[in-house]
Every structure is written in structure tokens, then in C-alpha cells.
Design a protein around this motif. Sequence first.
Motif, mmCIF file in Angstrom:
data_model
loop_
_atom_site.group_PDB
_atom_site.id
_atom_site.type_symbol
_atom_site.label_atom_id
_atom_site.label_comp_id
_atom_site.label_asym_id
_atom_site.label_seq_id
_atom_site.Cartn_x
_atom_site.Cartn_y
_atom_site.Cartn_z
ATOM 1 N N CYS A 1 -0.997 2.362 4.150
ATOM 2 C CA CYS A 1 -0.083 3.422 3.720
ATOM 3 C C CYS A 1 0.724 2.918 2.527
ATOM 4 O O CYS A 1 1.248 1.803 2.562
ATOM 5 C CB CYS A 1 0.856 3.808 4.859
ATOM 6 S SG CYS A 1 1.937 5.165 4.386
ATOM 7 N N ASN B 1 3.341 4.677 1.306
ATOM 8 C CA ASN B 1 4.529 5.531 1.190
ATOM 9 C C ASN B 1 5.875 4.826 1.256
ATOM 10 O O ASN B 1 6.830 5.292 0.663
ATOM 11 C CB ASN B 1 4.493 6.630 2.256
ATOM 12 C CG ASN B 1 3.641 7.777 1.781
ATOM 13 O OD1 ASN B 1 3.591 8.046 0.590
ATOM 14 N ND2 ASN B 1 2.970 8.437 2.689
ATOM 15 N N CYS C 1 8.207 4.683 3.609
ATOM 16 C CA CYS C 1 9.346 5.333 4.264
ATOM 17 C C CYS C 1 10.263 4.194 4.715
ATOM 18 O O CYS C 1 9.776 3.187 5.256
ATOM 19 C CB CYS C 1 8.900 6.143 5.474
ATOM 20 S SG CYS C 1 7.744 7.439 5.015
ATOM 21 N N CYS D 1 10.008 2.350 8.188
ATOM 22 C CA CYS D 1 8.681 2.140 8.774
ATOM 23 C C CYS D 1 8.039 0.795 8.426
ATOM 24 O O CYS D 1 8.018 0.369 7.270
ATOM 25 C CB CYS D 1 7.771 3.280 8.323
ATOM 26 S SG CYS D 1 6.150 3.206 9.093
ATOM 27 N N GLN E 1 -3.006 7.232 8.450
ATOM 28 C CA GLN E 1 -1.541 7.343 8.459
ATOM 29 C C GLN E 1 -1.085 8.519 7.617
ATOM 30 O O GLN E 1 -0.020 9.070 7.831
ATOM 31 C CB GLN E 1 -0.889 6.058 7.926
ATOM 32 C CG GLN E 1 -1.063 4.857 8.805
ATOM 33 C CD GLN E 1 -0.427 5.026 10.171
ATOM 34 O OE1 GLN E 1 0.340 5.963 10.415
ATOM 35 N NE2 GLN E 1 -0.759 4.135 11.088
HETATM 36 FE FE1 SF4 Z 1 3.505 5.600 5.967
HETATM 37 FE FE2 SF4 Z 1 3.993 7.301 7.956
HETATM 38 FE FE3 SF4 Z 1 5.169 4.913 7.929
HETATM 39 FE FE4 SF4 Z 1 5.902 6.770 6.161
HETATM 40 S S1 SF4 Z 1 6.120 6.894 8.408
HETATM 41 S S2 SF4 Z 1 5.483 4.603 5.712
HETATM 42 S S3 SF4 Z 1 3.959 7.790 5.779
HETATM 43 S S4 SF4 Z 1 2.985 5.293 8.108
#
Ligand code: SF4
Length: 485
Positions: free
Chosen positions: A188, A190, A192, A195, A232
Motif C-alpha cells: 500500500c 497510501n 494513512c 496505519c 489493501q
Molecule cells: Fe493503506 Fe488502508 Fe492502511 Fe490506509 S488504512 S495505509 S489505505 S492499508
Amino acid sequence: MKNLIEDLDVITPRETEACETFQVSKDQNTGKARKLYIESYGCQMNYSDSEIVASILQKEGFDTTSDILQADVVFLNTCSIREKAEQTVRHRLHHINGLKKQKPEMLVGVLGCMAERLKAKFLEEEKIVDLVAGPDAYRDLPALIGQVDEGEKAINTFLSREETYADISPVRLNSNGVTAFVSIMRGCDNMCSFCVVPFTRGRERSRDPQSILAEAQDLFDRGYREVTLLGQNVDSYKWSPENNNKAWIEKRGTNDVITFAELLDRVARVSPDLRIRFSTSHPKDITDDVLHTMARHENICKNIHLPIQSGNTRVLNLMHRDYSREWYLEKVKSIRRILGEDCGLSSDMIAGFCSETEEEHQDTLTLMDAVQYDFAYMFYYSERPGTPAAKKYPDDIPLAVKTRRLNEIITKQRAHSLQRNLRDVGKVHKVLIEGFSKKSEDFLQGRNTANKVIVFPREQYQKGQYVQVLVEECTGGTLIGRAAQ
Ligand code: SF4
Ligand code: SAM
């Protein structure tokens, strides 16, 4: 009917914390010399990875077993998403320690996200662990086991930019023979802020579409009738013949790219009798193109898991989610416009993220009222070492406040699940039968397109068949009816 609902054990809503569940490998006796036992924790990606591990080791002389006492090799495929998930694994290792005293030759390995997060530290902290392998190191397992056989500890936590295990045909470990998971991407990009996944599963890469189609076709030929495409962030699937790494594709730019909408379209064409689901969708990445592709194909299930995390824009910014409350609500409107009011919508929510005020928590509750999710996974915030949030923001909401807010979210979701299910009563639903109901072989259970569990009398119907069911009654977690043919 009340008695029937109680007898069938469908009175409680579906699990709210599915990420805290685990699966155990099944028995497979093909006469191989050694036995592998795998316990998998956390998300569906981990369950799917365990099937890849079983496949790799099957070629190296291992059958799987569901009895840890029969095992020569014991693997725990772990999850790091919340502290509780890690504690569960630590407790399990403590228990396995007792077993290993009786059977010292038993090899104990830790796989997955916790292995990746803690690396060699794991070997120091948990003396019974012989082997540590991160999510991209499973091809190396035979060599790592060989190293342990030679009396050494073994570790590989290298994260790859390309690995998708595309060529490995998974051994279905917990299959009902009707529904299967097909991994389409890994990692992933991203970030966030709450996370740990980008650190434990590495950069985003997409699996070759030909291998995905071949796997779907093979499953269909073997009698499976539903595949769930897993990743993900499936909507950011991007594959080009030059490279499968999303960052590379976006940086270099190439016209020759297969998007998620195109992949969905291709998988849907394998057979009109093969149902397609997918998970998880990041709200910022799901395009109208995907929604129109879903609308075009009857066999792409009308259900979207679209985690919101928080209903407040300031908190969403702190979470680095890249959308606002208003933008998300517009996305929900597009879904309703293109796919209709009956399209299933589910979510993930985090209560008590860093600095969340009472008013901001109320925003999550009012967003839930506005969307009316069918189902949600709900958590309170658990700080994870090394994440952007852990580095930048104090985890300053007291546990008592987090749990109270979480309970308010859960209470509201239960009411919404029931309301949404009541809308289905009196209607006929196309159900794919997955097997007997939990409590009675006189009843079958399956799902409708919106992913809702429907229980109905068995009559002459069988697993793997589609059947039209008239829903007559419901709880917050299950619809109950009878075949309408
Ligand atoms: Fe990636 Fe989902 Fe974690 Fe965001 S919540 S960093 S989209 S795995
Ligand atoms: N990739 C998916 C997405 O972005 O929607 C989610 C993957 S994550 C394995 C599943 C869920 O765990 C997240 O959606 C989030 O709600 C929850 N989660 C992740 N990190 C968390 C944390 N530190 N504390 C509490 N919940 C967390």
C-alpha cells in the motif's frame, strides 16, 4: 419465527471485529513426509497468503494439518494492525512454548506483518521462535526451513517492489468449495497516518491480469461460483507489461495500463455464473468507471466496502485520508445514483483518533446517519510504533473515552444494520448457497448480491447453486426466508 431465529443462532449481528479472528490450516493427507500447521490472524490478505505458503511448502514435501500436535512445522501468520492483535500472537507463542517442551524438534516460525515489523527483535524477544519471514519472503521458506534444520535461526524480512506470487496457485486451506479469495495486488502506498500496513507490506504492486484470469477460470472450472478480488486498495490496481509497481507506472507514465475497472470487466467475463466481489476500496480511488462496470455486469456483486474512518474533515486530514466528509458523501451519492439504493455499503471506523473532540466524534455518528451502512468494522484507535501518527500526534484520548465513543458507534451501526435488513424483507433475493446454516443441516445459508447472509430451509437445494429466496424475517445480522421457485 422467533424460535427459528434462536435455533439457527442468527440472533447476534455479524462479528464487529473480524480482524481479531483467526483461521487454522485444514487436514491434507497426500502422504508427504512432513506436516505443516498454519494459524492465520488478521485480515483476508493474511488468510490468502497462508494459502500461498501452503502451496510453496506442498512442493517441498509438506502436507497441512489442523492439529498442532501432529505438526513438524508450526507457523503463525500474524497481524500488526492493532496492539491487541500482536498481544494475541504473543499469548499464543507462550502456549506453543509449552508444546515445544514436549516436542523440541517442532519448528516454530512467525510470518506476516508482525515478523516484518519486529524483524530480528522477534528472535531475541521470543526464544522459542526459530524462523521469521516477512510477507514478501515466502518463496524463501524452503531455504529458511533448511537453515533451521541445520541448527540455525533463520530470518528474511526483505520487502520486494515486484513480488505478487502471481505464478503460485494457492492451496485452498479453509474453502467451502464455492467462494474463494484471489489476491490481485500487494502492499500500500497510501500512508494513512494511523496505519502500519505500508511499513509491513511495502510498496504497491499489481498482479499480472492474465494470472488473475487464469486463477478465476480454474476456480470456476473446479465448481467455485464466487471470487473476491483482494488487496489493501484494489481501486488503485495498475498493471503494465513494462512494470507492475504503481509508483514506477505513475512516475514514468505509460499508455499501456490495465486499470481496476478493466480488470473487473475481464474477470466478470469469465462466466456469467461466476460472482465477483472485491475488497477494499479506498474512497479516493474508486472511480465512476468502476461503478459503471459494476452496473454493466449482473455477476459483479452490488456491494462496496468503503471505509470512512472518521466523519470529520479535520480528523480525516490528520489521518491523511485525502478526502473530506463532503467529498465522501458525494461519492456515496454517485454509488446510489449508479448502483441504486439496494447496493450494500460497509465501512471501517476508528473511534478516538488523536485529538478527536466530542463534536468531531458526533460528526462520525451523523455521517453514519446520512449514509446508513449495512455493516461496519469498528475499532478504537491503537497507536502503532513508527507510523506517522505515532511520530506526530499524542495518543491523547483516554481509553475510557475511546471505548465509550466506540460503543456509541457500534450501537448506531446495529440499529442501521437492522433498518437496512428490514428493507429486504418481503423481497426476493438471488442467493448463492455456501453450505449448511451454522446450527442446522435442515437449513442452508448463502449471500445475496449485497453480501447479506440469508438462511432458508434446505429442501432439495445444494451448495454452489443459485436460488431465489423470498425473505420473510430478519435480525441485524441475517435475513431469513424460503425458496421462491
Ligand atoms: Fe493503506 Fe488502508 Fe492502511 Fe490506509 S488504512 S495505509 S489505505 S492499508
Ligand atoms: N486498506 C484498507 C482501507 O484503507 O480501507 C484497510 C486496511 S486495515 C487492515 C483495516 C482497518 O483497520 C482500517 O480500515 C482501519 O479502520 C483499521 N485500523 C488500521 N490501523 C488502525 C489503528 N492504528 N488503530 C485502530 N484501527 C486501525
